[in-house]
Design an enzyme around this catalytic site. Structure first.
Site, PDB file in Angstrom:
ATOM      1  CG  ASP A 107      -1.575  -1.194   1.598  1.00 50.54           C
ATOM      2  OD1 ASP A 107      -1.508  -2.132   0.808  1.00 50.54           O
ATOM      3  OD2 ASP A 107      -2.197  -1.245   2.661  1.00 50.54           O
ATOM      4  CD  GLU A 133      -7.000  -5.099   3.983  1.00 47.58           C
ATOM      5  OE1 GLU A 133      -6.470  -5.883   4.775  1.00 47.58           O
ATOM      6  OE2 GLU A 133      -6.684  -5.031   2.788  1.00 47.58           O
TER       7      GLU A 133
HETATM    8  C1  FRU Z   1      -3.831  -3.731   2.709  1.00 51.23           C
HETATM    9  C2  FRU Z   1      -3.203  -4.119   4.024  1.00 51.23           C
HETATM   10  C3  FRU Z   1      -3.568  -3.124   5.106  1.00 51.23           C
HETATM   11  C4  FRU Z   1      -2.454  -3.265   6.079  1.00 51.23           C
HETATM   12  C5  FRU Z   1      -1.282  -3.501   5.164  1.00 51.23           C
HETATM   13  C6  FRU Z   1      -0.231  -4.396   5.739  1.00 51.23           C
HETATM   14  O1  FRU Z   1      -3.154  -4.188   1.597  1.00 51.23           O
HETATM   15  O2  FRU Z   1      -3.612  -5.410   4.376  1.00 51.23           O
HETATM   16  O3  FRU Z   1      -4.848  -3.315   5.647  1.00 51.23           O
HETATM   17  O4  FRU Z   1      -2.301  -2.139   6.879  1.00 51.23           O
HETATM   18  O5  FRU Z   1      -1.792  -4.075   3.988  1.00 51.23           O
HETATM   19  O6  FRU Z   1       0.879  -4.451   4.916  1.00 51.23           O
END
Ligand code: FRU
Length: 581
Positions: free
Chosen positions: A157, A326
């Site tokens: 992300d 998310e």
């Molecule tokens: C989304 C996610 C988020 C988390 C991150 C961990 O892709 O699962 O929810 O904060 O990646 O790397």
């Protein structure tokens, strides 16, 4: 800091030699090491250098490495140290411990895989290298030219994006110790044009509260948090035994961060409680924050970024719930061609996307600083992008001219760890400016490639395709455009006027066997007439946009040779802008 060459000088290289070849039974002596059990050893670092280069084998078992300085643990990381062959090296930065008289790694190999011999026979011990620089020269044929990628290691992300003093700051979920998901840390890159990016380091690393998951950053112009006027304040999820929210601030424009001493600032007993997105809400003159908790969003407010009040929840009955919610975002935007403002709530979801796996949905409505009210029926799902590779989309804080500039992670959790690159894994999408438009009684999100991309075009358009280019297609009706190479690999793009759809078929696009979920035909509804398409091609991706922002589709492709041929059937003409530097 990361030079393009490794200096293999005698002084900077510590060679560790196995004196006896490894077998399953025999104990082997390796200089500077103590083997304590079948899965535990100590590796001593006796000379000072900038880096210890760790040999990685992606299919080897995970090792937990504790960095010990003068008998105290100062850092911990997980890395797949090479058991029998080396895929690549990752750098362990030793600068924080320079001058140390007792530097060592306490290493545990997890799991039971040691069929290549005794632990002391692992390839990695003989190949660990002390070096003063780390070679970051690109080795990947698929590394995009004008998209952001991590210089090395894994990325997911985009995090904490903000704009300040002419610079765009992008943080990202980074694993500096391997090209698969692990050791979540915030990597940092900057750009002045949203096209060329410079890696700046990893300013937020894990601590006792956990690894550093996704979050956001704001420019605190008035110094409301007490960290100074204009401080950059980041809020992220500390992912330890529980997911909690922490803050850190920067007084040097995001280069380095100091963690707030009384973290975490927000806790819960729910397992999925993460990805805080903070923004200043001028309507209530307070900070708001939206955070994903299980299958809904929590909305909070605060005067000082430390003390958060839960205002409301949204979404348990709305939209798609095929996976975990998310990476939210919430913003006020003007509806095109009107004087009306509405709010848009972004909710990334994995799995549950329209073509499997990860995707970005959004909701349009009103928000009064306390509660978000969605204007469409609960069963309506709106997707921001109809490709398979568009996830974790969020926007930059403090963007100029009231712009809402978004970037996505251009991959999908279905196969992100398996895509055919090694030195790094994953790119971001091109930046996109978001707005709202109305179509047949609904309000949708407009997604337009940011103007910086048109600014990056050369003056002269050509007809030949290159591996990094923008192709502009003018349509007078339905058409099929095929991009292909002489290996018979192809991507077929079809605008069907009758069904009012645009489709991208990557089933024969090149490498695809790394995952059963990769081959795909993605289809988007077209709102109105599709009169111009903008296709952004960059070695391993194709992002298609309706020029007016009413359709977006982002897909990865891995042709074994670049597509160099264009075939057009139907009423379409095209030009190409070469974006290869
Ligand atoms: C989304 C996610 C988020 C988390 C991150 C961990 O892709 O699962 O929810 O904060 O990646 O790397």
């Amino acid at each position: 800091m990361y030079n393009k060459t490794i200096l293999h000088t005698a002084a900077s290289l510590l060679l560790l030699v196995a004196t006896v070849p490894a077998t399953a039974q025999q104990k082997v002596e390796v200089k500077n090491m103590n083997f304590l059990s079948s899965n535990h050893c100590i590796y001593r670092i006796s000379k000072s250098s900038n880096y210890l280069l760790l040999p990685v084998q992606e299919k080897a078992e995970m090792c937990n490495v504790k960095v010990v300085d003068n008998n105290n643990q100062v850092k911990t990381l997980n890395v797949r140290l090479a058991a029998n062959h080396i895929d690549y090296y990752v750098p362990l930065d030793l600068n924080p411990y320079s001058g140390s008289k007792g530097l060592a790694l306490d290493i545990h190999v997890n799991g039971t895989y040691r069929n290549d011999g005794d632990l002391s026979g692992f390839t990695c011990w003989k190949n660990m290298q002390l070096a003063d620089s780390f070679d970051t020269t690109n080795r990947e044929q698929y590394r995009p030219i004008y998209h952001h990628t991590p210089t090395w290691g894994w990325m997911n992300d985009p995090n904490g994006m903000f704009y300040k003093d002419g610079v765009w700051h992008l943080y990202f979920q980074h694993n500096p110790y391997g090209s698969q998901w692990e050791n979540m840390t915030w990597g940092h890159s900057t750009s002045t044009d949203l096209v060329n990016w410079t890696f700046e380091g990893d300013p937020i690393e894990s601590d006792v509260w956990g690894t550093v998951f996704s979050g956001s950053a704001v420019v605190d112009h008035d110094g409301t948090a007490g960290f100074g006027k204009g401080a950059v304040v980041a809020m992220y999820t500390s992912a330890g035994e529980n997911q909690t929210q922490s803050i850190a601030y920067s007084n040097d424009n995001g280069k380095t961060f100091t963690k707030y001493a009384a973290n975490p600032v927000l806790t819960s007993n729910t397992p999925d409680f993460r990805d805080p997105h903070v923004f200043w809400n001028e309507d209530i003159k307070r900070w708001n924050m939206i955070l994903a908790e299980g299958q809904h969003m929590n909305i909070y407010s605060s005067a000082d970024l430390k003390d958060w009040k839960l205002e409301s929840q949204f979404g348990a009955e709305y939209g798609n719930h095929g996976g975990v919610w998310e990476c939210p975002d919430l913003m006020k935007m003007k509806v095109r061609g009107t004087d009306e403002y509405k709010w848009m709530l972004i909710c990334n979801i994995n799995p549950g996307g329209p073509f499997g796996g990860s995707a970005t949905q959004y909701f349009v409505g009103q928000f009064d600083g306390h509660k978000f009210t969605c204007e469409s029926a609960p069963e309506v799902t709106k997707w921001m992008d109809y490709g398979k590779d568009h996830y974790a989309t969020v926007t930059f804080d403090n963007a100029p001219d009231g712009r809402h500039v978004a970037m996505a992670w251009m991959s999908n959790w279905q196969y992100a760890n398996l895509v055919p690159t090694m030195q790094y894994r994953s790119a971001n999408s091109v930046p996109r400016d978001l707005d709202l438009y109305e179509y047949e009684g609904q309000t949708y999100c407009g997604v337009t490639p940011s103007p910086e991309l048109a600014a990056a075009r050369p003056k002269k358009a050509v007809k030949t395709l290159s591996e990094a280019c923008e192709m502009v297609v003018t349509l007078k009706g339905g058409a099929t455009i095929t991009l292909s190479n002489d290996k018979g690999e192809q991507v077929v793009l079809t605008y069907d006027e009758k069904s009012r759809t645009f489709a991208m078929d990557r089933t024969k696009s090149g490498l695809k066997d790394f995952s059963d979920e990769f081959a795909a035909l993605t289809v988007a509804p077209v709102h109105g007439k599709l009169s111009q398409l903008r296709l952004f091609i960059d070695r391993c991706s194709i992002e298609a946009f309706a020029s007016d922002g009413t359709m977006a589709m982002s897909n990865l492709v891995f042709p074994t040779k670049p597509y160099n041929r264009v075939t057009v059937k139907g009423k379409a003409k095209y030009v190409v802008y070469n974006l290869k530097k």
